[in-house]
Design a protein around this motif. Structure first.
Motif, PDB file in Angstrom:
ATOM      1  N   LEU A   1      -6.533  -1.811   5.041  1.00 48.92           N
ATOM      2  CA  LEU A   1      -5.484  -1.801   4.030  1.00 48.92           C
ATOM      3  C   LEU A   1      -4.164  -1.270   4.588  1.00 48.92           C
ATOM      4  CD1 LEU A   1      -4.823  -2.127   0.963  1.00 48.92           C
ATOM      5  CD2 LEU A   1      -5.623   0.205   0.679  1.00 48.92           C
ATOM      6  N   GLU A   2      -4.188  -0.735   5.793  1.00 52.22           N
ATOM      7  CA  GLU A   2      -3.023  -0.049   6.349  1.00 52.22           C
ATOM      8  C   GLU A   2      -1.793  -0.951   6.466  1.00 52.22           C
ATOM      9  OE1 GLU A   2      -1.226   3.275   6.880  1.00 52.22           O
ATOM     10  OE2 GLU A   2      -3.351   3.157   6.469  1.00 52.22           O
ATOM     11  N   ASP A   3      -1.987  -2.201   6.871  1.00 50.15           N
ATOM     12  CA  ASP A   3      -0.855  -3.122   7.015  1.00 50.15           C
ATOM     13  C   ASP A   3      -0.199  -3.373   5.657  1.00 50.15           C
ATOM     14  OD1 ASP A   3       0.856  -4.976   8.453  1.00 50.15           O
ATOM     15  OD2 ASP A   3      -0.285  -6.571   7.472  1.00 50.15           O
ATOM     16  N   ALA A   4      -1.015  -3.603   4.643  1.00 48.92           N
ATOM     17  CA  ALA A   4      -0.469  -3.821   3.295  1.00 48.92           C
ATOM     18  C   ALA A   4       0.211  -2.558   2.785  1.00 48.92           C
ATOM     19  CB  ALA A   4      -1.581  -4.243   2.334  1.00 48.92           C
ATOM     20  N   ARG A   5      -0.360  -1.399   3.067  1.00 50.08           N
ATOM     21  CA  ARG A   5       0.246  -0.140   2.634  1.00 50.08           C
ATOM     22  C   ARG A   5       1.613   0.055   3.291  1.00 50.08           C
ATOM     23  NH1 ARG A   5      -2.084   4.209   0.504  1.00 50.08           N
ATOM     24  NH2 ARG A   5      -4.113   3.628   1.302  1.00 50.08           N
ATOM     25  N   LYS A   6       1.731  -0.275   4.572  1.00 46.83           N
ATOM     26  CA  LYS A   6       3.005  -0.127   5.282  1.00 46.83           C
ATOM     27  C   LYS A   6       4.069  -1.042   4.677  1.00 46.83           C
ATOM     28  CE  LYS A   6       5.827   1.047   8.618  1.00 46.83           C
ATOM     29  NZ  LYS A   6       6.954   1.759   8.077  1.00 46.83           N
ATOM     30  N   ARG A   7       3.682  -2.301   4.394  1.00 42.98           N
ATOM     31  CA  ARG A   7       4.637  -3.228   3.779  1.00 42.98           C
ATOM     32  C   ARG A   7       5.052  -2.728   2.396  1.00 42.98           C
ATOM     33  NH1 ARG A   7       1.043  -7.105   5.561  1.00 42.98           N
ATOM     34  NH2 ARG A   7       0.423  -7.552   3.427  1.00 42.98           N
ATOM     35  N   TYR A   8       4.101  -2.172   1.647  1.00 44.07           N
ATOM     36  CA  TYR A   8       4.406  -1.637   0.325  1.00 44.07           C
ATOM     37  C   TYR A   8       5.373  -0.453   0.438  1.00 44.07           C
ATOM     38  CZ  TYR A   8       3.906   0.986  -3.985  1.00 44.07           C
ATOM     39  OH  TYR A   8       4.165   1.680  -5.139  1.00 44.07           O
ATOM     40  N   GLU A   9       5.078   0.466   1.334  1.00 46.44           N
ATOM     41  CA  GLU A   9       5.951   1.638   1.502  1.00 46.44           C
ATOM     42  C   GLU A   9       7.337   1.235   1.953  1.00 46.44           C
ATOM     43  OE1 GLU A   9       3.603   4.072   4.119  1.00 46.44           O
ATOM     44  OE2 GLU A   9       2.359   4.814   2.476  1.00 46.44           O
ATOM     45  N   ASP A  10       7.438   0.222   2.830  1.00 44.91           N
ATOM     46  CA  ASP A  10       8.739  -0.286   3.255  1.00 44.91           C
ATOM     47  C   ASP A  10       9.502  -0.903   2.079  1.00 44.91           C
ATOM     48  OD1 ASP A  10       8.161   0.512   5.835  1.00 44.91           O
ATOM     49  OD2 ASP A  10       7.737  -1.513   6.575  1.00 44.91           O
ATOM     50  N   ALA A  11       8.787  -1.648   1.233  1.00 50.45           N
ATOM     51  CA  ALA A  11       9.420  -2.270   0.071  1.00 50.45           C
ATOM     52  C   ALA A  11       9.945  -1.207  -0.891  1.00 50.45           C
ATOM     53  CB  ALA A  11       8.432  -3.195  -0.645  1.00 50.45           C
ATOM     54  N   VAL A  12       9.134  -0.193  -1.154  1.00 52.37           N
ATOM     55  CA  VAL A  12       9.553   0.871  -2.073  1.00 52.37           C
ATOM     56  C   VAL A  12      10.723   1.660  -1.480  1.00 52.37           C
ATOM     57  CG1 VAL A  12       8.834   3.047  -3.141  1.00 52.37           C
ATOM     58  CG2 VAL A  12       7.365   1.034  -3.282  1.00 52.37           C
ATOM     59  N   ALA A  13      10.685   1.935  -0.178  1.00 51.84           N
ATOM     60  CA  ALA A  13      11.792   2.658   0.461  1.00 51.84           C
ATOM     61  C   ALA A  13      13.098   1.875   0.315  1.00 51.84           C
ATOM     62  CB  ALA A  13      11.479   2.921   1.930  1.00 51.84           C
ATOM     63  N   MET A  14      13.017   0.564   0.449  1.00 55.93           N
ATOM     64  CA  MET A  14      14.215  -0.256   0.301  1.00 55.93           C
ATOM     65  C   MET A  14      14.702  -0.211  -1.143  1.00 55.93           C
ATOM     66  SD  MET A  14      14.702  -4.193   1.362  1.00 55.93           S
ATOM     67  CE  MET A  14      16.244  -5.035   1.129  1.00 55.93           C
ATOM     68  N   LEU A  15      13.777  -0.266  -2.095  1.00 57.08           N
ATOM     69  CA  LEU A  15      14.164  -0.220  -3.505  1.00 57.08           C
ATOM     70  C   LEU A  15      14.763   1.129  -3.883  1.00 57.08           C
ATOM     71  CD1 LEU A  15      11.128  -2.132  -5.002  1.00 57.08           C
ATOM     72  CD2 LEU A  15      13.501  -2.926  -4.916  1.00 57.08           C
ATOM     73  N   VAL A  16      14.277   2.195  -3.291  1.00 59.28           N
ATOM     74  CA  VAL A  16      14.849   3.525  -3.539  1.00 59.28           C
ATOM     75  C   VAL A  16      16.294   3.562  -3.054  1.00 59.28           C
ATOM     76  CG1 VAL A  16      14.719   5.951  -2.829  1.00 59.28           C
ATOM     77  CG2 VAL A  16      12.657   4.766  -3.591  1.00 59.28           C
ATOM     78  N   LYS A  17      16.553   2.952  -1.889  1.00 56.02           N
ATOM     79  CA  LYS A  17      17.929   2.897  -1.377  1.00 56.02           C
ATOM     80  C   LYS A  17      18.828   2.069  -2.285  1.00 56.02           C
ATOM     81  CE  LYS A  17      16.864   3.605   3.493  1.00 56.02           C
ATOM     82  NZ  LYS A  17      16.880   3.026   4.831  1.00 56.02           N
ATOM     83  N   VAL A  18      18.288   0.971  -2.819  1.00 57.00           N
ATOM     84  CA  VAL A  18      19.075   0.155  -3.752  1.00 57.00           C
ATOM     85  C   VAL A  18      19.383   0.962  -5.007  1.00 57.00           C
ATOM     86  CG1 VAL A  18      19.014  -1.875  -5.255  1.00 57.00           C
ATOM     87  CG2 VAL A  18      18.238  -2.066  -2.889  1.00 57.00           C
TER      88      VAL A  18
END
Length: 144
Positions: free
Chosen positions: A87-104
């Motif tokens: 699940l680690e790859d999916a978790r990394k993509r999820y965390e990257d997506a959320v980090a980008m949304l936090v910046k937005v």
């Protein structure tokens, strides 16, 4: 409004993974669109939670980046419900997506839209600012 469709997921992720994630029957060979549609709706709602303070929703013409973020979040959510492979790859993509949304949400990153959902105006070039002449140059520093 969902920022991605089931077909976007099918185009982005391997068929075998989507078949496994969307079916209870391990012998199934086709993708069940219902879980994908639900995961995409949930992911879109999560994204809206981040961007609603900066943009008028629903976005009439969402930027392409939201499509990718939606599919990444939906895939993570679907994989987290199953004891699939790593699940680690999916978790990394999820965390990257959320980090980008936090910046937005914080205004540190733009989606290319203004607060009213329209493209921001193009910045015009400002005149070149002239400063005083240089005090130190090669000629007056010679010998030091």
């Amino acid at each position: 409004m969902s920022y991605a469709t089931a077909q976007d997921m099918i185009n982005r992720y391997p068929n075998r993974d989507l078949v496994q994630l969307t079916n209870e029957d391990p012998t199934a060979t086709t993708i069940n669109n219902a879980p994908i549609t639900q995961a995409l709706a949930d992911a879109s709602a999560e994204i809206d939670g981040y961007i609603e303070g900066r943009f008028t929703l629903p976005l009439t013409d969402p930027p392409a980046v939201l499509n990718r973020l939606t599919t990444d979040i939906a895939m993570y959510r679907m994989q987290s419900l199953r004891p699939l492979h790593d699940l680690e790859d999916a978790r990394k993509r999820y965390e990257d997506a959320v980090a980008m949304l936090v910046k937005v949400a914080a205004g540190d990153l733009t989606l290319g839209l203004s607060a009213d959902g329209q493209e921001p105006p193009v910045a015009e070039m400002q005149e070149k600012v002239q400063g005083p002449d240089r005090i130190f140059n090669r000629k007056n520093l010679r010998g030091y």
